[in-house]
Design a protein around this motif. Structure first.
Motif, PDB file in Angstrom:
ATOM      1  N   GLU A 109      -4.839   7.067 -10.829  1.00 16.95           N
ATOM      2  CA  GLU A 109      -5.963   7.978 -10.618  1.00 16.95           C
ATOM      3  C   GLU A 109      -7.300   7.225 -10.734  1.00 16.95           C
ATOM      4  O   GLU A 109      -8.299   7.612 -10.139  1.00 16.95           O
ATOM      5  N   LYS A 110      -7.287   6.118 -11.477  1.00 17.67           N
ATOM      6  CA  LYS A 110      -8.530   5.367 -11.676  1.00 17.67           C
ATOM      7  C   LYS A 110      -8.724   4.246 -10.646  1.00 17.67           C
ATOM      8  O   LYS A 110      -9.853   3.873 -10.362  1.00 17.67           O
ATOM      9  N   ILE A 111      -7.629   3.722 -10.106  1.00 22.98           N
ATOM     10  CA  ILE A 111      -7.799   2.576  -9.197  1.00 22.98           C
ATOM     11  C   ILE A 111      -7.497   2.896  -7.734  1.00 22.98           C
ATOM     12  O   ILE A 111      -7.888   2.150  -6.854  1.00 22.98           O
ATOM     13  N   GLU A 112      -6.798   3.987  -7.493  1.00 27.78           N
ATOM     14  CA  GLU A 112      -6.390   4.299  -6.113  1.00 27.78           C
ATOM     15  C   GLU A 112      -7.291   5.378  -5.503  1.00 27.78           C
ATOM     16  O   GLU A 112      -7.727   6.301  -6.201  1.00 27.78           O
ATOM     17  N   ALA A 113      -7.501   5.267  -4.157  1.00 25.57           N
ATOM     18  CA  ALA A 113      -8.242   6.315  -3.450  1.00 25.57           C
ATOM     19  C   ALA A 113      -7.363   7.566  -3.333  1.00 25.57           C
ATOM     20  O   ALA A 113      -7.823   8.686  -3.495  1.00 25.57           O
ATOM     21  N   VAL A 167     -13.066   0.650 -14.836  1.00 25.36           N
ATOM     22  CA  VAL A 167     -12.809   0.504 -13.404  1.00 25.36           C
ATOM     23  C   VAL A 167     -13.903   1.283 -12.679  1.00 25.36           C
ATOM     24  O   VAL A 167     -14.141   2.467 -12.978  1.00 25.36           O
ATOM     25  N   ARG A 168     -14.586   0.589 -11.751  1.00 27.28           N
ATOM     26  CA  ARG A 168     -15.661   1.266 -10.998  1.00 27.28           C
ATOM     27  C   ARG A 168     -15.208   1.427  -9.549  1.00 27.28           C
ATOM     28  O   ARG A 168     -14.777   0.462  -8.924  1.00 27.28           O
ATOM     29  N   ARG A 169     -15.224   2.655  -9.076  1.00 28.82           N
ATOM     30  CA  ARG A 169     -14.847   2.917  -7.680  1.00 28.82           C
ATOM     31  C   ARG A 169     -15.686   4.074  -7.144  1.00 28.82           C
ATOM     32  O   ARG A 169     -15.905   5.068  -7.866  1.00 28.82           O
ATOM     33  N   ASP A 170     -16.169   3.926  -5.936  1.00 28.76           N
ATOM     34  CA  ASP A 170     -17.016   4.940  -5.292  1.00 28.76           C
ATOM     35  C   ASP A 170     -18.218   5.307  -6.182  1.00 28.76           C
ATOM     36  O   ASP A 170     -18.586   6.486  -6.306  1.00 28.76           O
ATOM     37  N   PRO A 228      -4.075   8.630  -5.199  1.00 31.22           N
ATOM     38  CA  PRO A 228      -3.061   8.300  -6.225  1.00 31.22           C
ATOM     39  C   PRO A 228      -1.643   8.724  -5.856  1.00 31.22           C
ATOM     40  O   PRO A 228      -0.686   8.076  -6.276  1.00 31.22           O
ATOM     41  N   SER A 229      -1.509   9.790  -5.051  1.00 31.09           N
ATOM     42  CA  SER A 229      -0.145  10.217  -4.692  1.00 31.09           C
ATOM     43  C   SER A 229       0.435   9.361  -3.566  1.00 31.09           C
ATOM     44  O   SER A 229       1.637   9.389  -3.324  1.00 31.09           O
ATOM     45  N   HIS A 230      -0.413   8.616  -2.853  1.00 27.38           N
ATOM     46  CA  HIS A 230       0.040   7.648  -1.839  1.00 27.38           C
ATOM     47  C   HIS A 230      -0.593   6.293  -2.149  1.00 27.38           C
ATOM     48  O   HIS A 230      -1.503   5.846  -1.441  1.00 27.38           O
ATOM     49  N   PRO A 231      -0.111   5.648  -3.209  1.00 27.38           N
ATOM     50  CA  PRO A 231      -0.786   4.430  -3.681  1.00 27.38           C
ATOM     51  C   PRO A 231      -0.706   3.270  -2.685  1.00 27.38           C
ATOM     52  O   PRO A 231       0.281   3.123  -1.984  1.00 27.38           O
ATOM     53  N   SER A 232      -1.811   2.502  -2.641  1.00 29.14           N
ATOM     54  CA  SER A 232      -1.853   1.313  -1.780  1.00 29.14           C
ATOM     55  C   SER A 232      -1.776   0.038  -2.608  1.00 29.14           C
ATOM     56  O   SER A 232      -1.443  -1.015  -2.071  1.00 29.14           O
ATOM     57  N   TYR A 233      -2.154   0.116  -3.888  1.00 27.62           N
ATOM     58  CA  TYR A 233      -2.238  -1.092  -4.709  1.00 27.62           C
ATOM     59  C   TYR A 233      -1.150  -1.146  -5.804  1.00 27.62           C
ATOM     60  O   TYR A 233      -0.465  -2.136  -5.943  1.00 27.62           O
ATOM     61  N   LEU A 234      -1.055  -0.058  -6.561  1.00 22.71           N
ATOM     62  CA  LEU A 234      -0.041  -0.054  -7.624  1.00 22.71           C
ATOM     63  C   LEU A 234       1.220   0.602  -7.066  1.00 22.71           C
ATOM     64  O   LEU A 234       1.363   1.817  -7.077  1.00 22.71           O
ATOM     65  N   LEU A 235       2.141  -0.258  -6.576  1.00 20.95           N
ATOM     66  CA  LEU A 235       3.305   0.261  -5.852  1.00 20.95           C
ATOM     67  C   LEU A 235       4.542   0.344  -6.741  1.00 20.95           C
ATOM     68  O   LEU A 235       4.743  -0.507  -7.616  1.00 20.95           O
ATOM     69  N   GLY A 270     -14.515 -11.809 -19.991  1.00 19.47           N
ATOM     70  CA  GLY A 270     -15.746 -11.154 -19.546  1.00 19.47           C
ATOM     71  C   GLY A 270     -15.863 -10.979 -18.046  1.00 19.47           C
ATOM     72  O   GLY A 270     -16.763 -10.326 -17.566  1.00 19.47           O
ATOM     73  N   SER A 271     -14.910 -11.531 -17.272  1.00 17.98           N
ATOM     74  CA  SER A 271     -15.081 -11.515 -15.821  1.00 17.98           C
ATOM     75  C   SER A 271     -14.608 -10.202 -15.190  1.00 17.98           C
ATOM     76  O   SER A 271     -13.973  -9.387 -15.844  1.00 17.98           O
ATOM     77  N   ALA A 272     -14.918 -10.071 -13.921  1.00 20.33           N
ATOM     78  CA  ALA A 272     -14.518  -8.863 -13.199  1.00 20.33           C
ATOM     79  C   ALA A 272     -13.590  -9.238 -12.050  1.00 20.33           C
ATOM     80  O   ALA A 272     -13.620 -10.357 -11.561  1.00 20.33           O
ATOM     81  N   SER A 273     -12.743  -8.288 -11.641  1.00 17.91           N
ATOM     82  CA  SER A 273     -11.815  -8.552 -10.538  1.00 17.91           C
ATOM     83  C   SER A 273     -11.920  -7.414  -9.532  1.00 17.91           C
ATOM     84  O   SER A 273     -12.186  -6.266  -9.894  1.00 17.91           O
ATOM     85  N   LYS A 274     -11.696  -7.761  -8.261  1.00 24.36           N
ATOM     86  CA  LYS A 274     -11.742  -6.741  -7.211  1.00 24.36           C
ATOM     87  C   LYS A 274     -10.325  -6.342  -6.821  1.00 24.36           C
ATOM     88  O   LYS A 274      -9.451  -7.189  -6.636  1.00 24.36           O
ATOM     89  N   LEU A 275     -10.092  -5.050  -6.731  1.00 19.49           N
ATOM     90  CA  LEU A 275      -8.811  -4.549  -6.269  1.00 19.49           C
ATOM     91  C   LEU A 275      -9.125  -3.497  -5.209  1.00 19.49           C
ATOM     92  O   LEU A 275      -9.379  -2.326  -5.516  1.00 19.49           O
ATOM     93  N   GLY A 276      -9.141  -3.934  -3.938  1.00 22.28           N
ATOM     94  CA  GLY A 276      -9.565  -3.042  -2.856  1.00 22.28           C
ATOM     95  C   GLY A 276     -11.016  -2.673  -3.067  1.00 22.28           C
ATOM     96  O   GLY A 276     -11.858  -3.540  -3.293  1.00 22.28           O
ATOM     97  N   ASP A 277     -11.293  -1.360  -3.042  1.00 26.71           N
ATOM     98  CA  ASP A 277     -12.683  -0.963  -3.280  1.00 26.71           C
ATOM     99  C   ASP A 277     -12.942  -0.645  -4.756  1.00 26.71           C
ATOM    100  O   ASP A 277     -13.982  -0.129  -5.115  1.00 26.71           O
ATOM    101  N   ALA A 278     -11.981  -0.959  -5.598  1.00 25.22           N
ATOM    102  CA  ALA A 278     -12.182  -0.769  -7.054  1.00 25.22           C
ATOM    103  C   ALA A 278     -12.548  -2.103  -7.688  1.00 25.22           C
ATOM    104  O   ALA A 278     -12.045  -3.153  -7.285  1.00 25.22           O
TER     105      ALA A 278
END
Lengths: 411, 228
Positions: free
Chosen positions: B200-204, B142-145, B206-213, B125-133
């Motif tokens: 597309e759901k977690i990155e600001a 996934v909630r972002r912006d 997606p074509s230059h990913p910062s998190y899912l590398l 039931g918990s939530a996790s932060k991945l950058g601003d997502a």
């Protein structure tokens, strides 16, 4: 130690041969003695008995009853074969004997009674013994064959020696193997014990060094010293692990737990674990796998992982402080080749000229590459190490199934 | 949540170091130097996980493992100086969650313990932060912006696998195995499609990913700190 064992083995063979030959000759001499005149004289001398039988006119007087043994009997045959006198003669024997009868019993038996004869002026004295009491065998040999005796003796001697050598080969071989096994077990147990005992204190050295490395407010100089302790402890850990495994492989005490492996999956996992361990900082890492799937291989994943890991660690060691590492696989001459290449940025500009290292990795390269060679050999393969530009090591394994078509690694 | 870890080792100095490592990492610790002490501690305050040495003065860790598991099904990690296959296989064969060979680095111990705890006490039931997502594992979104995007079953499994091993490379084979059953040959392209949709759901960008590398030729890595 080996020379001492060898000398012991040679001594054992020599002593055994001598014993066999000595016993053979003693037996031969005993046999010859038994068949001599002394040996033939079983019981009382018939001549002595004959002397106790005296003729008085037409009657005979015998005074030698005490000379007869239990069950023995006597008879005196005249020139016509009639019995002129007898004592205790068995009732189942005839009263008269022809020339053929005399010729037969003088050599063998009379009605199954063993007899001895003595020629007298008044006839033939026959001394008989109970049935089955004496075994008679007449020996006669052509003198021509007797002259060949030395050759026969020599042949028997060589035969005995051959038998001893054959027995010694198996006995000494087994003895050697047992001695080797005992030595290997003791050596392995000792190394196992030492490596076991070193692990706990090494855990503490590594643990506290890593904690100091991360300690906030610690002087950067001490932090870098703590980092050096941690890194060198990791090197000791690898050495202990390698030493233990190399010993087990050397003594054939490591069981192979083979599985069918897909080379690409195996290599990606090995590379990921290596990179996740942070061992390749400062290196540009690349995987080089062919586009077509590689054929499966039968191998012990734990041992193979160790071999590939050792190759990667060596690539890092040889190309410090940084450069590139390439890990790949391909099929060459119906064998699967796992390979690791490495080089520093400066070396990349040099002209290639690989220098072949010793097949076991060479003593100067420690246990790491030797272990790779041992693991390859345990799988029926081999390892190759090339020192040059690029630095290259490869692990060559037989394929589970011959590939449909030959594939070359893209290097 | 603070987990309570029981450390069973007959070497007081090593036990003290492990206790220090775990305490600094936020765990509550209990310690025992023998099988008898371990059972006593276990009854007095049941731990969430046990770090268990194999060679103990009054018995062996394998037997103690059986006794502990009879009472409670909690994760057990063997921490042993015995490195032979037979020991490792015996430990894992009994049902232990991991077998760590001494010597070990503190970070290695923490990562492996954390991985086991995460697997066993999964906080659905918990939530996790991945950058601003923000990932809501309970709802599978996934909630972002300010926008919320629902994760498909495959995207959820993919993100979970990467999150559980965050910071580390996960091979394409391991990801395929987490997403599909059976032979994994030929799934790589489909995996790439799922990765692209997840980005597309977690990155600001997606074509230059910062998190899912992407780790070329190997797999993917979830970089929780952001940046390439």
């Amino acid at each position: 130690m080996k020379l001492k064992s060898l000398l012991k083995g040679v001594l054992l063979v020599a002593v055994s041969s001598l014993l066999i030959v000595a016993v053979s000759f003693l037996g031969l001499f005993a046999f010859v003695y038994y068949n001599s005149s002394g040996g033939r004289d079983w019981g009382t001398s018939v001549s002595e008995i004959s002397r106790a039988l005296v003729r008085n006119g037409t009657a005979y007087t015998f005074t030698g009853e005490e000379l007869l043994e239990e069950g023995q009997w006597l008879m005196l045959l005249d020139a016509d074969g009639h019995i002129s006198w007898s004592l205790y003669k068995p009732g189942d024997l005839p009263e008269q004997y022809g020339i053929a009868d005399v010729a037969s019993f003088s050599r063998w038996y009379l009605g199954d009674y063993p007899v001895k004869c003595w020629v007298r002026d008044d006839g033939l004295l026959v001394l008989g013994s109970p049935k089955g009491s004496v075994w008679k065998h007449d020996i006669a040999m052509n003198t021509r064959y007797l002259l060949q005796a030395p050759i026969w003796f020599l042949a028997f001697f060589l035969l005995a020696l051959g038998c001893v050598l054959l027995l010694a080969y198996f006995a000494v071989g087994r003895w050697f193997r047992q001695a080797q096994h005992i030595r290997d077990s003791a050596r392995s147990e000792w190394i196992n014990g030492v490596s076991h005992d070193i692990r706990t204190p090494l855990s503490m050295v590594m643990g506290y060094a890593a904690q100091l490395e991360e300690a906030p407010g610690l002087n950067p100089k001490y932090k870098s010293q703590a980092a050096a302790i941690r890194v060198q402890s990791q090197v000791i850990r690898e050495l202990v692990n390698d030493l233990n495994l190399t010993m087990r492989l050397d003594c054939q005490m490591q069981a192979l737990r083979k599985e069918t492996l897909r080379p690409e999956v195996f290599l990606r996992r090995a590379a990921a674990d290596f990179l996740n361990g942070g061992m390749a900082e400062g290196f540009d890492f690349n995987m080089d796998l062919p586009e077509d799937p590689l054929p499966p291989v039968e191998a012990d994943p734990f041992l193979l992982r160790r071999a590939v890991n050792n190759l990667l660690i060596n690539a890092v060691k040889h190309n410090c402080p940084g450069g590139y590492i390439r890990l790949g696989a391909g099929v060459e001459d119906e064998m699967l080749v796992f390979w690791v290449e490495g080089g520093t940025a400066a070396e990349a500009a040099r002209v290639p000229g690989p220098e072949i290292l010793e097949p076991d990795g060479g003593a100067a390269h420690g246990t790491g590459l030797k272990l790779v060679a041992q693991i390859a050999a345990a799988h029926g393969g081999r390892a190759g190490f090339y020192c040059g530009t690029p630095w290259r090591c490869q692990l060559i394994l037989p394929l589970k199934v011959a590939p449909g078509k030959s594939q070359r690694h893209g290097n | 949540m603070s987990f309570r870890i029981l450390i069973v080792d007959d070497e007081p100095a090593l036990q003290s170091m492990v206790r220090e490592i775990l305490t600094q990492a936020g765990y509550e610790t209990l310690s025992a130097l023998s099988c008898a002490q371990a059972l006593e501690q276990f009854r007095a305050a049941p731990p969430d996980a046990v770090l268990l040495d194999v060679m103990l003065p009054d018995g062996d860790g394998f037997s103690l493992f059986g006794k502990l598991r009879e009472n409670r099904d909690m994760p057990v990690l063997f921490l042993s100086a015995r490195d032979e296959d037979a020991d490792r296989l015996q430990g894992l064969g009994l049902g232990a969650d991991d077998y760590i060979t001494k010597p070990f680095l503190p970070q290695e111990l923490l990562l492996r313990l954390r991985a086991v705890l995460r697997r066993v006490y999964r906080e659905e039931g918990s939530a996790s932060k991945l950058g601003d997502a923000e990932i809501d594992w309970g709802k599978g979104t996934v909630r972002r912006d300010g926008r919320e995007a629902a994760l498909t079953a495959k995207e959820y499994a993919l993100l979970r696998k990467l999150w559980d091993a965050r910071g580390n490379i996960v091979t394409i084979d391991a990801l395929c195995a987490a997403l599909w059953d059976g032979p994994l040959v030929g799934y790589e392209n489909t995996l790439m499609v799922h990765i692209r949709r997840l980005r597309e759901k977690i990155e600001a960008e997606p074509s230059h990913p910062s998190y899912l590398l992407t780790v070329r030729g190997l797999g993917y890595r979830l970089n929780v700190e952001g940046g390439t």
